[in-house]
Scaffold this active site. Structure first.
Site, PDB file in Angstrom:
ATOM      1  N   LYS A 238       0.855  -1.199   0.000  1.00  0.00           N
ATOM      2  CA  LYS A 238       0.000   0.000   0.000  1.00  0.00           C
ATOM      3  C   LYS A 238       0.882   1.237   0.000  1.00  0.00           C
ATOM      4  CE  LYS A 238      -3.395   2.604   2.746  1.00  0.00           C
ATOM      5  NZ  LYS A 238      -4.313   2.633   3.905  1.00  0.00           N
ATOM      6  N   ASP A 243      -2.854  10.169   3.775  1.00  0.00           N
ATOM      7  CA  ASP A 243      -4.259   9.775   3.814  1.00  0.00           C
ATOM      8  C   ASP A 243      -5.065  10.783   4.633  1.00  0.00           C
ATOM      9  OD1 ASP A 243      -6.685   8.500   3.859  1.00  0.00           O
ATOM     10  OD2 ASP A 243      -6.031   6.811   5.106  1.00  0.00           O
ATOM     11  N   LYS A 250     -10.743  12.596   7.862  1.00  0.00           N
ATOM     12  CA  LYS A 250     -10.276  12.130   9.172  1.00  0.00           C
ATOM     13  C   LYS A 250     -10.335  13.252  10.195  1.00  0.00           C
ATOM     14  CE  LYS A 250      -6.950   8.541   7.870  1.00  0.00           C
ATOM     15  NZ  LYS A 250      -7.726   7.427   8.414  1.00  0.00           N
ATOM     16  N   ASP A 261       1.238   6.252   5.767  1.00  0.00           N
ATOM     17  CA  ASP A 261       0.306   5.314   5.126  1.00  0.00           C
ATOM     18  C   ASP A 261       0.907   4.627   3.896  1.00  0.00           C
ATOM     19  OD1 ASP A 261      -2.087   4.038   5.399  1.00  0.00           O
ATOM     20  OD2 ASP A 261      -3.275   5.528   4.313  1.00  0.00           O
ATOM     21  N   ASP A 320     -12.413   6.888   3.220  1.00  0.00           N
ATOM     22  CA  ASP A 320     -11.236   6.651   4.064  1.00  0.00           C
ATOM     23  C   ASP A 320     -10.818   5.172   4.043  1.00  0.00           C
ATOM     24  OD1 ASP A 320      -9.166   7.321   5.712  1.00  0.00           O
ATOM     25  OD2 ASP A 320     -10.382   7.510   7.539  1.00  0.00           O
ATOM     26  N   GLU A 322      -9.624   3.654   1.660  1.00  0.00           N
ATOM     27  CA  GLU A 322      -9.012   3.787   0.333  1.00  0.00           C
ATOM     28  C   GLU A 322      -7.943   2.728   0.087  1.00  0.00           C
ATOM     29  OE1 GLU A 322      -7.859   5.262   2.904  1.00  0.00           O
ATOM     30  OE2 GLU A 322      -5.690   4.986   2.668  1.00  0.00           O
ATOM     31  N   ARG A 324      -7.870  -0.476   0.726  1.00  0.00           N
ATOM     32  CA  ARG A 324      -8.375  -1.717   0.115  1.00  0.00           C
ATOM     33  C   ARG A 324      -8.755  -1.500  -1.351  1.00  0.00           C
ATOM     34  NH1 ARG A 324     -12.878  -2.069   4.807  1.00  0.00           N
ATOM     35  NH2 ARG A 324     -11.225  -0.932   5.862  1.00  0.00           N
TER      36      ARG A 324
END
Ligand code: BES
Ligand code: MG
Ligand code: ZN
Length: 471
Positions: A238, A243, A250, A261, A320, A322, A324
């Site tokens: 990833k 993020d 968030k 992230d 959020d 994102e 996956r």
């Protein structure tokens, strides 16, 4: 650093290493003052300055200690004694030490030189720094030296990129770095921009990237060995450079941590560096879907239905979630375009895994017993631990959507790391040896080299050891 099999008469710097038991046996041969201060406990350092130079007494603790604990001691020694250590021939006295133990000690010395921003100006990186150790042959020492340098180069690269603030790691900066790295290590580099991704149908990845001010960079790095019939490892990391949560924004309190992230990608990067420097007899295909998760007028919206690379449709209920989305396309692109023996993805994927395990281990999901056991064993050995969680089909019920094949969150306040893993399973195209490592709690945390949370390097030693020792 150089490792040399000899022992001269005079040294200005000596590392004298003891376990508690070892010290109990030999302490009577030393000046009484030393035994009142030094006992050999783990992480204990006693600095004895005398006329000829300095002797560092280094405590390892109980003789039953595991190899990774020797690395921990060496890391801390390196970090705390930084300013005083000289780039000079240094005698190591540790008669009890095995080859593996000395290897861990050497690795730790180099890894412990890391701080952000990294400069290779520590005494240990000088060729004038020689460790003289007579208990191992020169051939073994050369081997250890190469391993230690390759590993620390990999781990340090991993930590450095994760620690960089968001404004210093935009997609073009990272891409340029990866391109240069590919040149240096003779890796194959491929990167798809937004236009190319649209042509290919990488819709899940693009849904996250469409809100970005920067072009897409779905990046593939390939390391190839000349050895025939070698195994191929597919690694997907990833790589969300920052993020914000997107439109499902968030809470700002901890948002700055979201520069981390990309922890899955940096673990893969460090592993690639290790494999390439060691010329390991394996093939590695690494996919890093690079993007940020931004808010903008173009950002994807809750309720959007998008089509992923493998044709499955996804209802986005939370922007959020994102990670996956981009991993879905990373995994199915890997499965459809490369023949791999193992498929492993690493991701700072869910707060759920952090709430479950804190910084004690990563959450693992796997459809293969052999891979699962291998990962657990390697995690225990390297102290980058994993704990296995279920992939039971009952969890799939919660991501059934009314308007698409899947929805990207379950809307229930339970087990999101399992839900995310079940989601990813829909994109591995029935790969028989897949593992998903949710490393959200372990990639970034308390470390010995920084006051605030910083990169731990989690994943590099785990994957390096796994790949190197797989037969
Ligand atoms: N990057 C985060 C996960 C994360 C959390 C990493 C804490 C490191 C530390 C991920 O993209 C995310 O935002 N996950 C959400 C999913 C939720 C909206 C279903 C989460 O876990 O809160
Ligand atoms: Mg997120
Ligand atoms: Zn994320």
């Amino acid at each position: 650093m150089k490792l040399i099999n000899k022992k001269n008469k005079n040294y200005t710097q000596v590392f004298h290493i003891f376990t508690e038991e070892d010290w109990a046996k030999t302490s009577k041969n030393f000046n009484k003052n030393i035994s009142t201060f030094f006992t050999g406990k783990k992480h204990e350092i006693f600095v004895n300055a005398h006329e000829e130079g300095i002797t560092y007494f280094i405590g390892l603790g109980k003789s039953t200690l595991q190899n990774f604990e020797i690395q921990q001691v060496a890391i801390k020694f390196s970090q705390t004694q930084k300013g005083k250590l000289q780039a000079a021939p240094t005698l190591v006295l540790a008669d009890f030490m095995t080859e593996k133990q000395f290897e861990e000690f050497t690795k730790g010395l180099l890894i412990g030189t890391y701080n952000y921003p990294f400069e290779k100006n520590h005494a240990f990186w000088s060729t004038k720094f020689e460790l003289h150790f007579e208990n191992l042959s020169q051939k073994k020492l050369d081997n250890i030296n190469q391993k230690a340098e390759a590993l620390s180069n990999g781990q340090i690269a991993c930590q450095e990129w994760l620690n960089k603030p968001a404004n210093l790691k935009k997609p073009d900066t990272l891409s340029l770095h990866l391109k240069n790295l590919a040149k240096k290590y003779d890796l194959k580099y491929t990167s798809f921009n937004r236009k190319k991704c649209e042509e290919l149908g990488l819709g899940a990845y693009l849904s996250v990237n469409q809100g970005s001010a920067y072009d897409a960079a779905f990046t593939i790095l390939e390391y190839k060995t000349t050895v025939k019939n070698a195994k191929t490892f597919g690694l997907v990391g990833k790589c969300v450079l920052f993020d914000t949560g997107g439109i499902s924004l968030k809470n700002p309190d901890n948002m700055h941590y979201m520069k981390s992230d990309m922890g899955g990608a940096t673990a893969v990067l460090g592993t690639l560096i290790y494999a390439a420097e060691m010329q390991l007899p394996v093939n590695i295909v690494a996919i890093l879907p690079i993007t940020d998760n931004a808010i903008s007028e173009n950002a994807f919206l809750p309720s959007d239905v998008i089509t992923a690379y493998n044709g499955k449709t996804i209802e986005v209920l939370n922007t959020d979630a994102e990670g996956r989305m981009i991993l879905a396309d990373g995994l199915s692109y890997m499965a459809k375009n490369f023949k791999t023996d193992f498929l492993i993805d690493l991701a700072t994927l869910t707060g759920s895994s952090v709430r479950m395990f804190g910084d004690t281990c990563g959450a693992m999901f796997s459809n293969n017993e052999e891979l699962k056991n291998l990962l657990i064993k390697t995690g225990d050995k390297t102290n980058q631990r994993l704990w296995n969680l279920p992939l039971w089909d009952v969890w799939k019920d919660d991501i059934q959507s009314d308007v698409a094949d899947l929805k990207n969150i379950s809307m229930k306040p339970i087990g999101d790391c399992i839900v995310a893993a079940k989601f990813l399973e829909e994109f591995i195209e029935n790969h028989p040896k897949w593992a998903h490592l949710d490393i959200a709690g372990v990639a970034f945390g308390n470390v010995g080299y920084a006051k605030e949370k910083a990169a731990t390097g989690f994943g590099v030693q785990l994957l390096a050891d796994l790949i190197e020792n797989y037969h």
